[in-house]
Design an enzyme around this catalytic site. Structure first.
Site, PDB file in Angstrom:
ATOM      1  N   PRO A   2       0.817  -1.218   0.000  1.00 10.34           N
ATOM      2  CA  PRO A   2       0.000   0.000   0.000  1.00 10.34           C
ATOM      3  C   PRO A   2       0.848   1.265   0.000  1.00 10.34           C
ATOM      4  O   PRO A   2       1.833   1.358   0.727  1.00 10.34           O
ATOM      5  CB  PRO A   2      -0.809  -0.108   1.293  1.00 10.34           C
ATOM      6  CG  PRO A   2      -0.178  -1.164   2.110  1.00 10.34           C
ATOM      7  CD  PRO A   2       0.670  -2.018   1.217  1.00 10.34           C
ATOM      8  N   GLU A   3       0.492   2.195  -0.861  1.00 11.28           N
ATOM      9  CA  GLU A   3       1.141   3.508  -0.874  1.00 11.28           C
ATOM     10  C   GLU A   3       0.156   4.550  -0.343  1.00 11.28           C
ATOM     11  O   GLU A   3      -0.941   4.222   0.088  1.00 11.28           O
ATOM     12  CB  GLU A   3       1.622   3.843  -2.296  1.00 11.28           C
ATOM     13  CG  GLU A   3       2.788   2.959  -2.739  1.00 11.28           C
ATOM     14  CD  GLU A   3       3.550   3.556  -3.927  1.00 11.28           C
ATOM     15  OE1 GLU A   3       3.465   4.780  -4.135  1.00 11.28           O
ATOM     16  OE2 GLU A   3       4.218   2.794  -4.635  1.00 11.28           O
TER      17      GLU A   3
END
Ligand code: ZN
Length: 283
Positions: A2-3
């Site tokens: 996840p960014e």
């Protein structure tokens, strides 16, 4: 992994469930993730009301009505699942416990939040709300890319005199917080800048374009995440992982999508990580 946009999406999905609600049952099923959980974590969470949910870089921060804030990092594979029926909108049954359900929070409004993380690269901590900014995980972070402190002056100053490629500088969390490999590749494509370009050699005009491109790719991805939230009640209650079409990331060999460009997306390795770019229109 996840960014920033995925974490922002998780935050937005959790906020209506968590904010203003009391935690009535906290269970911690193992002593650690990447690092040990804080001492007596379940006890310190039990009975607390979540006042505010917010994000700093890739950290989710839940301010409690004690003087503490619950910090959550999803690491590589961490997932937060919402089940129960807090607002009459979520229809997922409480899932049967799975092997990697490490933390479970039952809320007064009937919802259950489950943190599941097979690889356990995530992190959770309870930190003093008043001094959260000086916590070791947060104190060295640069400005938020969507905030006012991230602007042309800031990025131009960061690039000045730097021989390092622009890709490496943008991944430096002290310069801008929360940017990862995917969105740096996408922003450089939109700005027409090669990931190999020496930072100091980028003109002021192109720095300004890069700031706008970084903001734009994040805003678009967060919008895509918002759409995924509207659908998630029909899926399995998992927040934050959504399908998003990238221009260059993961598209080696594909035709460049920029109108009029005849180039093809190329993959190179920089500092051990893949960069995707179009050698024709990114200079
Ligand atoms: Zn191109």
């Amino acid at each position: 992994m996840p960014e920033l946009p995925e974490v922002e999406t998780v935050c937005r999905g959790l906020a209506p469930v968590l904010e203003g609600t009391r935690i009535i049952g906290a269970r911690v099923n193992r002593p650690d993730l990447r690092r040990p959980f804080p001492e007596r974590m379940a006890e310190r969470l039990n009975g607390r009301t979540v006042l505010r949910l917010h994000r700093r870089s890739k950290y989710i921060l839940a301010d409690l009505d004690s003087p503490e804030t619950l910090l959550i990092h999803l690491g590589m594979s961490g997932r937060l699942l919402v089940s129960g029926d807090p607002l009459g909108t979520f229809v997922h049954d409480h899932p049967s416990p799975e092997r990697h359900d490490h933390v479970v929070l039952d809320l007064e409004n009937g919802a259950r939040i489950t943190y599941n993380d097979p690889r356990r690269f995530g992190a959770m901590d309870l930190i003093s709300t008043a001094t959260a900014d000086s916590h070791p995980l947060l104190c060295d972070l640069g400005p938020e890319p969507l905030g006012n402190r991230f602007n042309d002056d800031h990025l131009a100053a960061a690039f000045k005199g730097r021989r390092a490629p622009v890709k490496a500088v943008l991944l430096d969390q002290r310069i801008v917080a929360g940017l990862g490999n995917i969105y740096v590749c996408e922003a450089l494509f939109r700005a027409g800048i090669s990931p190999k370009r020496r930072s100091a050699a980028i003109s002021r005009r192109r720095v300004a374009g890069l700031v706008q491109a970084i903001r734009a790719v994040l805003v678009d991805a967060i919008a895509a995440g918002g759409s995924s939230l509207r659908d998630f009640r029909h899926a399995d209650g998992e927040l934050g992982y959504f399908q998003h079409r990238f221009d260059v990331y993961g598209r080696a060999g594909a035709a460049c999508g920029r109108p009029g460009c005849q180039g093809h997306v190329r993959r190179i390795v920089q500092s051990g990580r893949s960069s995707f770019y179009c050698p024709r229109c990114q200079r």
